[in-house]
Design an enzyme around this catalytic site. Structure first.
Site, PDB file in Angstrom:
ATOM      1  N   MET A  78       0.951  -1.350  -0.180  1.00  9.46           N
ATOM      2  CA  MET A  78       0.070   0.035   0.108  1.00  9.46           C
ATOM      3  C   MET A  78       0.998   1.436   0.025  1.00  9.46           C
ATOM      4  O   MET A  78       1.954   1.231   0.268  1.00  9.46           O
ATOM      5  CB  MET A  78      -0.937   0.069   1.177  1.00  9.46           C
ATOM      6  CG  MET A  78      -2.118   0.864   1.312  1.00  9.46           C
ATOM      7  SD  MET A  78      -3.135   0.790  -0.091  1.00  9.46           S
ATOM      8  CE  MET A  78      -3.338  -0.981  -0.320  1.00  9.46           C
ATOM      9  N   CYS A  79       0.326   2.373  -0.643  1.00 13.01           N
ATOM     10  CA  CYS A  79       0.959   3.495  -0.455  1.00 13.01           C
ATOM     11  C   CYS A  79       0.091   4.495   0.125  1.00 13.01           C
ATOM     12  O   CYS A  79      -1.020   4.503   0.290  1.00 13.01           O
ATOM     13  CB  CYS A  79       1.462   3.999  -1.684  1.00 13.01           C
ATOM     14  SG  CYS A  79       2.509   2.955  -2.629  1.00 13.01           S
ATOM     15  N   GLY A  80       0.998   5.546   0.575  1.00 10.19           N
ATOM     16  CA  GLY A  80       0.091   6.921   1.314  1.00 10.19           C
ATOM     17  C   GLY A  80       0.513   7.790   0.252  1.00 10.19           C
ATOM     18  O   GLY A  80       1.493   8.153   0.114  1.00 10.19           O
ATOM     19  N   ARG A  87       1.362   3.512   5.895  1.00 12.21           N
ATOM     20  CA  ARG A  87       0.711   2.981   4.966  1.00 12.21           C
ATOM     21  C   ARG A  87       1.789   2.540   4.236  1.00 12.21           C
ATOM     22  O   ARG A  87       1.999   1.565   3.300  1.00 12.21           O
ATOM     23  CB  ARG A  87      -0.138   3.943   3.983  1.00 12.21           C
ATOM     24  CG  ARG A  87      -1.569   4.492   4.798  1.00 12.21           C
ATOM     25  CD  ARG A  87      -2.215   5.070   4.050  1.00 12.21           C
ATOM     26  NE  ARG A  87      -2.655   4.845   2.630  1.00 12.21           N
ATOM     27  CZ  ARG A  87      -3.835   3.970   2.595  1.00 12.21           C
ATOM     28  NH1 ARG A  87      -4.667   3.610   3.325  1.00 12.21           N
ATOM     29  NH2 ARG A  87      -4.077   3.657   1.198  1.00 12.21           N
TER      30      ARG A  87
END
Ligand SMILES: *[C@@H]1O[C@H](CO)[C@@H](O)[C@H](O)[C@H]1NC(C)=O
Length: 588
Positions: free
Chosen positions: A1-3, A31
């Site tokens: 996941m990324c933020g 994240r």
């Protein structure tokens, strides 16, 4: 996941922008723990913008930091998984691929690109030559995106995966692709956003939007091929339904399987492909072995596991998607039970139940018991794999502490009692900290598979039964149609914010575009037959498939929502209604 996060505002208030970005930074970093980057530049003489991206390494041979800027100066923040639709070379990162792909493209080409993606995403993309900021979420809103609009108090616009809880922040509705044209738009009372809606979005939904969102005439083509099959059963069909057995006992399983065979076989095939896609996009090493040279055989994949039908089916099919040397973590969450002492007799029986380990009786909630039973059956029918049953026990004190410091920010902008109990249960489940065979254990998995979406599509909720008894098949069909079409506005953004906080990628196999298309094509009475008893008729298609493959414990369980199964709801004030605003979330 990324933020991912974008903030812009008047250049004169640059420190305000930076303050907002830094408030958001911690939540973004959870994240995407593997790398964080940011860049600030002036969009116009008056306007400054900051792009902020934190990355969880899931794909490609090396990590690609974000934000990524191409040769024309366009800036991309990408939080997504392209699971199908494009052939991305194995060693290449999808962020780099998309950035190169979008270079020099016009609006229509950008739309075409997004329409063809299969997989969850949210994106923020600044095109330098047009001064346009594009942003949006996939068709089901599987990845979170929230926004904060400019106000008199603060002429600032924010779009982010997650941010600090505040009254001005709301979820970006997953209705299509949005853009702001900064060559015209100023940070003042006339600030507005344009929306290119998905083809399936109802006109009534668009008409209800505030006047600051300008709906465009163009449409973004939905990646879901089939619409919901709205045929109703004929008398002849009803006759054959009445002839079917009404339980999933041994010899009945074959009869039900034969009646539903075509659709069960199709479902198993698309669901297995969906799971395979979701585990293939994951590095060969677990979270802990990222920087080591050793070969890793720890669990890269975990399943949020109640032992109920939806999660059990995922675990079972996952077995055929992974090398047998790799263990799988089954994450099972339970909240402390504050029930009166049980009779002595029962206690001593429990104490000698397992070899030497004193069972933590305070955590024997319904999901723990069903999880254990299902885990035992999984080991019998799939003995070649190491199945780690991870018992995650949560005390009332820890719940209160984590809710205050972290979970309430992730649940926001949602704030009901139901959001609170589901959010907390998912957060502790996804954290994966518990015990394995009595010893402390933290799951090192990068990917977390979850059963969301099965109940909506297959008629698994008790309200489906309510609608059916009141209005028969047409009412049931109407309810399911409504639920699928609003799935993006409901809970997925919240669940994504909650689950991604542990630096793992939550993935939802039942919400794969091809699974949804397949289930849409099946007539309602083959998905749910609510003339059958509770625990049989709901999700009959999935239930029979599960029993047919030998997981009979899970196949026979009625639906139990996580807030009841994990007993978190019992810990809190039992007089509350799920839809009430939760005083524990909003603080004082
Ligand atoms: C809907 O279900 C009916 C009954 O099985 C079938 O004949 C029809 O082809 C299905 N429609 C679609 C669009 O799949």
């Amino acid at each position: 996941m990324c933020g991912i996060c974008f903030v812009c505002g008047l250049s004169s208030s640059l420190c305000q922008i930076e303050e907002q970005a830094s408030l958001t930074h911690n939540l973004l970093h959870h994240r995407g723990p593997d790398s964080c980057g940011d860049m600030t530049f002036s969009i116009t003489d008056e306007l400054s913008a900051t792009f902020h991206g934190c990355v969880l390494w899931l794909q490609g041979s090396v990590l690609t930091p974000q934000p990524i800027i191409d040769k024309e100066g366009n800036v991309l923040l990408w939080n997504g998984d392209i699971l199908a639709g494009y052939e991305i070379p194995g060693e290449k990162s999808d962020t780099k691929y998309i950035s190169e792909y979008l270079t020099g493209k016009d609006e229509e080409e950008i739309m075409c690109f997004l329409s063809a993606i299969k997989g969850p995403w949210s994106l923020i993309y600044y095109q330098k030559c047009t001064k346009r900021l594009y942003f949006g979420r996939d068709v089901f809103g599987r990845h979170s995106l929230v926004w904060r609009w400019p106000t008199e108090q603060s002429w600032m616009f924010l779009v982010s995966s997650v941010t600090q809880r505040s009254a001005e922040v709301t979820e970006v509705p997953a209705l299509g692709l949005y853009y702001v044209d900064f060559s015209h738009s100023k940070m003042d009372v006339n600030f507005h956003v344009s929306l290119i809606p998905w083809t399936h979005v109802d006109e009534s939904n668009l008409a209800a939007l505030p006047s600051t969102i300008h709906t465009q005439r163009q449409k973004l083509v939905s990646p879901i091929r089939n619409r919901l099959n709205i045929s109703l059963p004929t008398d002849e069909v009803l006759e054959t339904l009445r002839a079917l057995p009404t339980s999933l006992e041994n010899d009945h399983i074959d009869m039900l399987y034969n009646a539903l065979k075509d659709d069960i076989d199709r479902l198993l095939e698309v669901l297995k492909t969906s799971i395979q896609r979701r585990v293939d996009m994951c590095p060969q090493k677990c979270q802990r072995c990222t920087n080591t040279q050793d070969k890793c055989s720890h669990s890269r994949i975990a399943v949020l596991f109640s032992g109920g039908l939806d999660s059990a089916m995922i675990a079972l099919l996952l077995d055929s998607c992974l090398p047998s040397s790799e263990s799988v973590d089954l994450l099972n969450v339970a909240f402390e039970q504050r029930t009166p002492q049980r009779p002595e007799k029962k206690k001593s029986q429990l104490n000698c139940a397992t070899n030497g380990i004193v069972p933590s009786k305070d955590y024997d909630v319904p999901d723990r018991l069903s999880g254990r039973r299902c885990w035992q059956q999984l080991m019998e029918i799939r003995p070649g794999r190491c199945w780690n049953f991870v018992e995650i026990d949560v005390t009332g004190e820890e719940l209160a502490r984590q809710r205050e410091s972290t979970i309430s920010h992730l649940v926001a902008p949602l704030n009901s009692v139901l959001d609170d109990s589901i959010g907390c249960a998912l957060w502790f489940g996804g954290r994966g900290e518990g015990t394995l065979e009595g010893s402390p254990y933290v799951s090192p998995a990068r990917v977390l598979l979850c059963g969301m979406g099965a109940d909506e599509q297959l008629g698994g909720y008790s309200r489906h039964r309510g609608r059916f008894s009141a209005g028969s098949w047409p009412a049931l069909l109407e309810e399911i149609d409504m639920e699928i079409s609003r799935i993006h506005t409901r809970n997925l953004g919240r669940d994504n914010r909650i689950l991604a906080d542990h630096g793992r990628a939550p993935r939802f196999p039942y919400l794969d575009e091809d699974v949804v298309s397949m289930l849409n094509s099946v007539p309602i009475w083959r998905k749910a037959n609510l003339n059958m008893p509770r625990g049989v008729g709901e999700k009959i298609l999935l239930r029979t498939a599960c029993a047919h493959l030998g997981l009979t414990t899970a196949a026979g369980l009625p639906k139990r929502a996580i807030q009841f199964g994990s007993r978190i709801a019992k810990l809190e004030n039992s007089k509350e209604k799920g839809s009430d605003t939760c005083s524990r979330l909003v603080g004082n």
